[in-house]
Design a protein around this motif. Structure first.
Motif, PDB file in Angstrom:
ATOM      1  N   LEU A   1     -11.291   0.776   2.751  1.00  0.00           N
ATOM      2  CA  LEU A   1     -11.744  -0.598   2.627  1.00  0.00           C
ATOM      3  C   LEU A   1     -13.247  -0.578   2.824  1.00  0.00           C
ATOM      4  O   LEU A   1     -13.746  -0.003   3.792  1.00  0.00           O
ATOM      5  CB  LEU A   1     -11.067  -1.484   3.682  1.00  0.00           C
ATOM      6  CG  LEU A   1     -11.426  -2.956   3.693  1.00  0.00           C
ATOM      7  CD1 LEU A   1     -11.163  -3.600   2.337  1.00  0.00           C
ATOM      8  CD2 LEU A   1     -10.662  -3.675   4.778  1.00  0.00           C
TER       9      LEU A   1
ATOM     10  N   LEU B   1      -5.977  -7.373   6.258  1.00  0.00           N
ATOM     11  CA  LEU B   1      -5.625  -7.239   4.848  1.00  0.00           C
ATOM     12  C   LEU B   1      -4.202  -7.739   4.667  1.00  0.00           C
ATOM     13  O   LEU B   1      -3.292  -7.314   5.364  1.00  0.00           O
ATOM     14  CB  LEU B   1      -5.736  -5.774   4.416  1.00  0.00           C
ATOM     15  CG  LEU B   1      -5.420  -5.459   2.952  1.00  0.00           C
ATOM     16  CD1 LEU B   1      -6.370  -6.197   2.025  1.00  0.00           C
ATOM     17  CD2 LEU B   1      -5.489  -3.964   2.710  1.00  0.00           C
TER      18      LEU B   1
ATOM     19  N   VAL C   1       0.839  -1.200   0.000  1.00  0.00           N
ATOM     20  CA  VAL C   1       0.000   0.000   0.000  1.00  0.00           C
ATOM     21  C   VAL C   1       0.876   1.253   0.000  1.00  0.00           C
ATOM     22  O   VAL C   1       0.618   2.204  -0.743  1.00  0.00           O
ATOM     23  CB  VAL C   1      -0.970   0.008   1.202  1.00  0.00           C
ATOM     24  CG1 VAL C   1      -1.642   1.363   1.357  1.00  0.00           C
ATOM     25  CG2 VAL C   1      -2.015  -1.096   1.048  1.00  0.00           C
TER      26      VAL C   1
ATOM     27  N   VAL D   1      -6.147   2.971   7.344  1.00  0.00           N
ATOM     28  CA  VAL D   1      -7.231   2.274   6.659  1.00  0.00           C
ATOM     29  C   VAL D   1      -8.523   2.952   7.094  1.00  0.00           C
ATOM     30  O   VAL D   1      -8.825   3.008   8.284  1.00  0.00           O
ATOM     31  CB  VAL D   1      -7.263   0.778   7.015  1.00  0.00           C
ATOM     32  CG1 VAL D   1      -8.407   0.086   6.286  1.00  0.00           C
ATOM     33  CG2 VAL D   1      -5.935   0.123   6.687  1.00  0.00           C
TER      34      VAL D   1
ATOM     35  N   LEU E   1     -11.386  -1.637  -2.467  1.00  0.00           N
ATOM     36  CA  LEU E   1     -10.155  -1.075  -1.915  1.00  0.00           C
ATOM     37  C   LEU E   1      -9.751   0.079  -2.816  1.00  0.00           C
ATOM     38  O   LEU E   1      -9.546  -0.109  -4.017  1.00  0.00           O
ATOM     39  CB  LEU E   1      -9.071  -2.150  -1.875  1.00  0.00           C
ATOM     40  CG  LEU E   1      -7.758  -1.797  -1.183  1.00  0.00           C
ATOM     41  CD1 LEU E   1      -7.979  -1.519   0.294  1.00  0.00           C
ATOM     42  CD2 LEU E   1      -6.758  -2.927  -1.354  1.00  0.00           C
TER      43      LEU E   1
ATOM     44  N   PHE F   1      -8.169 -10.801   1.755  1.00  0.00           N
ATOM     45  CA  PHE F   1      -8.940 -10.321   2.895  1.00  0.00           C
ATOM     46  C   PHE F   1      -9.227 -11.492   3.820  1.00  0.00           C
ATOM     47  O   PHE F   1      -9.954 -12.413   3.451  1.00  0.00           O
ATOM     48  CB  PHE F   1     -10.243  -9.690   2.411  1.00  0.00           C
ATOM     49  CG  PHE F   1     -10.030  -8.562   1.449  1.00  0.00           C
ATOM     50  CD1 PHE F   1      -9.899  -7.262   1.900  1.00  0.00           C
ATOM     51  CD2 PHE F   1      -9.920  -8.793   0.084  1.00  0.00           C
ATOM     52  CE1 PHE F   1      -9.682  -6.216   1.016  1.00  0.00           C
ATOM     53  CE2 PHE F   1      -9.714  -7.758  -0.810  1.00  0.00           C
ATOM     54  CZ  PHE F   1      -9.585  -6.467  -0.341  1.00  0.00           C
TER      55      PHE F   1
ATOM     56  N   TYR G   1     -15.402  -6.944  -1.919  1.00  0.00           N
ATOM     57  CA  TYR G   1     -14.554  -5.944  -1.280  1.00  0.00           C
ATOM     58  C   TYR G   1     -14.241  -4.813  -2.250  1.00  0.00           C
ATOM     59  O   TYR G   1     -14.107  -5.022  -3.453  1.00  0.00           O
ATOM     60  CB  TYR G   1     -13.235  -6.575  -0.817  1.00  0.00           C
ATOM     61  CG  TYR G   1     -13.424  -7.623   0.240  1.00  0.00           C
ATOM     62  CD1 TYR G   1     -13.732  -7.259   1.550  1.00  0.00           C
ATOM     63  CD2 TYR G   1     -13.309  -8.971  -0.068  1.00  0.00           C
ATOM     64  CE1 TYR G   1     -13.900  -8.227   2.528  1.00  0.00           C
ATOM     65  CE2 TYR G   1     -13.480  -9.949   0.904  1.00  0.00           C
ATOM     66  CZ  TYR G   1     -13.776  -9.564   2.194  1.00  0.00           C
ATOM     67  OH  TYR G   1     -13.966 -10.517   3.162  1.00  0.00           O
TER      68      TYR G   1
ATOM     69  N   VAL H   1      -5.964   4.295   2.589  1.00  0.00           N
ATOM     70  CA  VAL H   1      -6.808   3.497   1.698  1.00  0.00           C
ATOM     71  C   VAL H   1      -8.158   3.263   2.356  1.00  0.00           C
ATOM     72  O   VAL H   1      -8.259   3.150   3.568  1.00  0.00           O
ATOM     73  CB  VAL H   1      -6.176   2.136   1.332  1.00  0.00           C
ATOM     74  CG1 VAL H   1      -4.956   2.312   0.464  1.00  0.00           C
ATOM     75  CG2 VAL H   1      -5.844   1.308   2.550  1.00  0.00           C
TER      76      VAL H   1
END
Length: 107
Positions: free
Chosen positions: A28, A77, A13, A62, A42, A90, A40, A26
């Motif tokens: 989620l 993650l 990331v 996150v 992202l 995940f 999911y 990020v």
């Protein structure tokens, strides 16, 4: 419980965020789709919304909205490499079933 990242996921990331520039973290989340019901999401976040929950692990923020947190609480993650394939994984303790292709899940 919250959301956690493995060291491998955090490093990946961070690499994406450095290349992109301007991201605070990020997001989620989940969306309704697929044969099992949810998938999911992202994505990079440039600004945190007022009602967002922010979790930080290995130096990465996150961000999760309250509606998604119900389905994601306790999720880890990870970033894995298997042969030529690589991607985020995940590890969600709330999942009751997944579709055969692994693209969607149900809780």
């Amino acid at each position: 419980m919250g959301i956690t990242l493995t060291e491998s996921a955090a490093e990946r990331v961070k690499t994406f965020m450095e290349k992109r520039g301007g991201s605070v973290g990020v997001r989620l989340g989940v969306k309704t789709t697929g044969c099992s019901g949810m998938a999911y999401v992202l994505e990079f976040v440039d600004a945190v919304e007022e009602d967002d929950q922010v979790f930080e692990d290995h130096g990465v923020k996150v961000i999760v909205n309250p509606k998604s947190l119900v389905y994601l609480d306790g999720t880890e993650l990870d970033f894995t490499r298997e042969g030529l394939n690589e991607g985020f994984k995940f590890n969600n303790p709330n999942v009751k079933d997944e579709c055969g292709c692994g693209e969607s899940f149900t809780v």
